[in-house]
Design an enzyme around this catalytic site. Structure first.
Site, PDB file in Angstrom:
ATOM      1  N   GLU A   1       0.811  -1.214   0.000  1.00  0.00           N
ATOM      2  CA  GLU A   1       0.000   0.000   0.000  1.00  0.00           C
ATOM      3  C   GLU A   1       0.848   1.270   0.000  1.00  0.00           C
ATOM      4  O   GLU A   1       0.316   2.378  -0.086  1.00  0.00           O
ATOM      5  CB  GLU A   1      -0.957   0.003   1.193  1.00  0.00           C
ATOM      6  CG  GLU A   1      -1.993  -1.111   1.133  1.00  0.00           C
ATOM      7  CD  GLU A   1      -2.929  -1.068   2.316  1.00  0.00           C
ATOM      8  OE1 GLU A   1      -2.695  -0.269   3.249  1.00  0.00           O
ATOM      9  OE2 GLU A   1      -3.911  -1.842   2.318  1.00  0.00           O
ATOM     10  N   GLY A   2       2.150   1.130   0.122  1.00  0.00           N
ATOM     11  CA  GLY A   2       3.014   2.305   0.046  1.00  0.00           C
ATOM     12  C   GLY A   2       3.659   2.648   1.368  1.00  0.00           C
ATOM     13  O   GLY A   2       4.091   1.772   2.115  1.00  0.00           O
TER      14      GLY A   2
ATOM     15  N   GLY B   1      12.353  -4.538   3.749  1.00  0.00           N
ATOM     16  CA  GLY B   1      12.539  -3.439   4.685  1.00  0.00           C
ATOM     17  C   GLY B   1      14.000  -3.056   4.849  1.00  0.00           C
ATOM     18  O   GLY B   1      14.333  -1.875   5.026  1.00  0.00           O
ATOM     19  N   ASP B   2      14.881  -4.046   4.793  1.00  0.00           N
ATOM     20  CA  ASP B   2      16.315  -3.767   4.915  1.00  0.00           C
ATOM     21  C   ASP B   2      16.830  -3.029   3.683  1.00  0.00           C
ATOM     22  O   ASP B   2      17.674  -2.130   3.793  1.00  0.00           O
ATOM     23  CB  ASP B   2      17.080  -5.076   5.112  1.00  0.00           C
ATOM     24  CG  ASP B   2      16.557  -5.868   6.291  1.00  0.00           C
ATOM     25  OD1 ASP B   2      16.104  -5.245   7.268  1.00  0.00           O
ATOM     26  OD2 ASP B   2      16.575  -7.114   6.233  1.00  0.00           O
TER      27      ASP B   2
END
Length: 309
Positions: free
Chosen positions: A223-224, A250-251
């Site tokens: 979703e951003g 995420g990394d």
């Protein structure tokens, strides 16, 4: 140079089997092994992008030696502090499309061992342009360990990008990390209320800034994201979601943020780079790597808007 700190790295081991049946013996058809842990993934992504980066953290035992050797094979610069306990392993058993994961607890770090690491960290931070602090803390450390590392980096005048969750995140906010990067679930848990909608996510980001973060980015998966920064509060939405393995996305995002800060890019350019790298990481089967073509295409599909609560 970007200093990517990972206090609790892991040696990631994957076994491939035809099928997994509890209580039975299994013949392993393939064994894969790679260095892991969030900060190690950050360093690997930056190295792949030809950025100057050094990974640091705490390792020990045979598994710690194997992790360091694996980084040597990848060409990733590293300076680790050694402890008596063994570096944890994550063992993933893959059968068909299903994966079963076993996470070892990792070493218990003593007071003197932690002091040795903080001295190494402080010396490395002197030559860094940005420090990233990522992942869980090993057993034996105080909950404010990331707060201590943030202060040590600030003593050298170096900005900090923090990516952790739970009590260590809340404790670290008192040290004023320059950028807190978390996902929506982690942000909601830190402020004690849901962060599902974009408005709720911005509210959580603003609260994290009120608690001590100078700026805050909250990722929302496909979703951003929402970013609350000194340049404004932004909501970012994506085009077509990227299919693949979200582990390590995420990394890669953290790595992109750190590089954007090092290059003094405007916040919108930092977010575009970081979001692109995260999408490119999803397209790769293992963490610590980015599909550059996917990343470049994804950057062009992002839509930015200024938002309010």
């Amino acid at each position: 140079m970007i200093l990517a700190a990972c206090p609790n790295p892991a040696l990631d081991v994957t076994y491939r089997v035809d099928r997994l049946v509890p209580g039975e013996s299994h013949r392993v058809s393939q064994v894969l092994q790679r260095p892991g842990g969030k900060g190690v993934n950050v360093a690997a992504v930056l190295h792949e992008a030809a950025a100057s980066v050094t990974a640091t953290g705490i390792v020990g035992g045979a598994s710690g030696a194997e992790l360091a050797c694996a980084l040597d094979e990848l060409g990733v610069s590293h300076r680790f502090s050694h402890v008596a306990g063994a570096t944890r392993r994550t063992v993933t058993v893959v059968a068909g499309d299903e994966a079963t994961v076993f996470n070892e607890p990792g070493p218990t770090v003593g007071i003197d061992e932690w002091r040795t690491f903080t001295e190494l960290f402080a010396s490395l931070a002197r030559d860094a342009a940005v420090v990233t602090l990522s992942g869980s803390l090993p057993a034996g450390l105080a909950v404010d360990a990331y707060a201590e590392l943030t202060r040590l980096a600030h003593d050298q005048g170096v900005p900090v990008v923090l990516d952790c969750s739970g009590a260590p995140l809340v404790a670290a906010l008192s040290a004023g990390p320059d950028v807190v990067k978390v996902n929506a679930e982690e942000a909601g848990a830190a402020v004690g209320r849901p962060a599902g909608t974009m408005s709720e996510t911005l509210s959580a980001a603003l609260e994290l800034r009120h608690m001590g973060a100078a700026e805050c980015v909250v990722t929302r998966g496909a979703e951003g994201l929402v970013a609350s920064t000194t340049a404004g509060d932004f909501g970012v939405t994506t085009g077509v979601p990227v299919a693949g393995n979200p582990t390590g996305a995420g990394d890669a995002f953290t790595a992109g943020l750190a590089l954007g800060i090092e290059h003094d890019e405007h916040w919108l350019r930092r977010l575009r780079l970081a979001a692109g790298w995260a999408a490119g990481a999803v397209a790769r089967p293992t963490a610590g790597s980015v599909d550059r073509a996917v990343a470049a295409h994804h950057q062009t599909s992002l839509t930015f808007q200024e938002i309010t609560v």
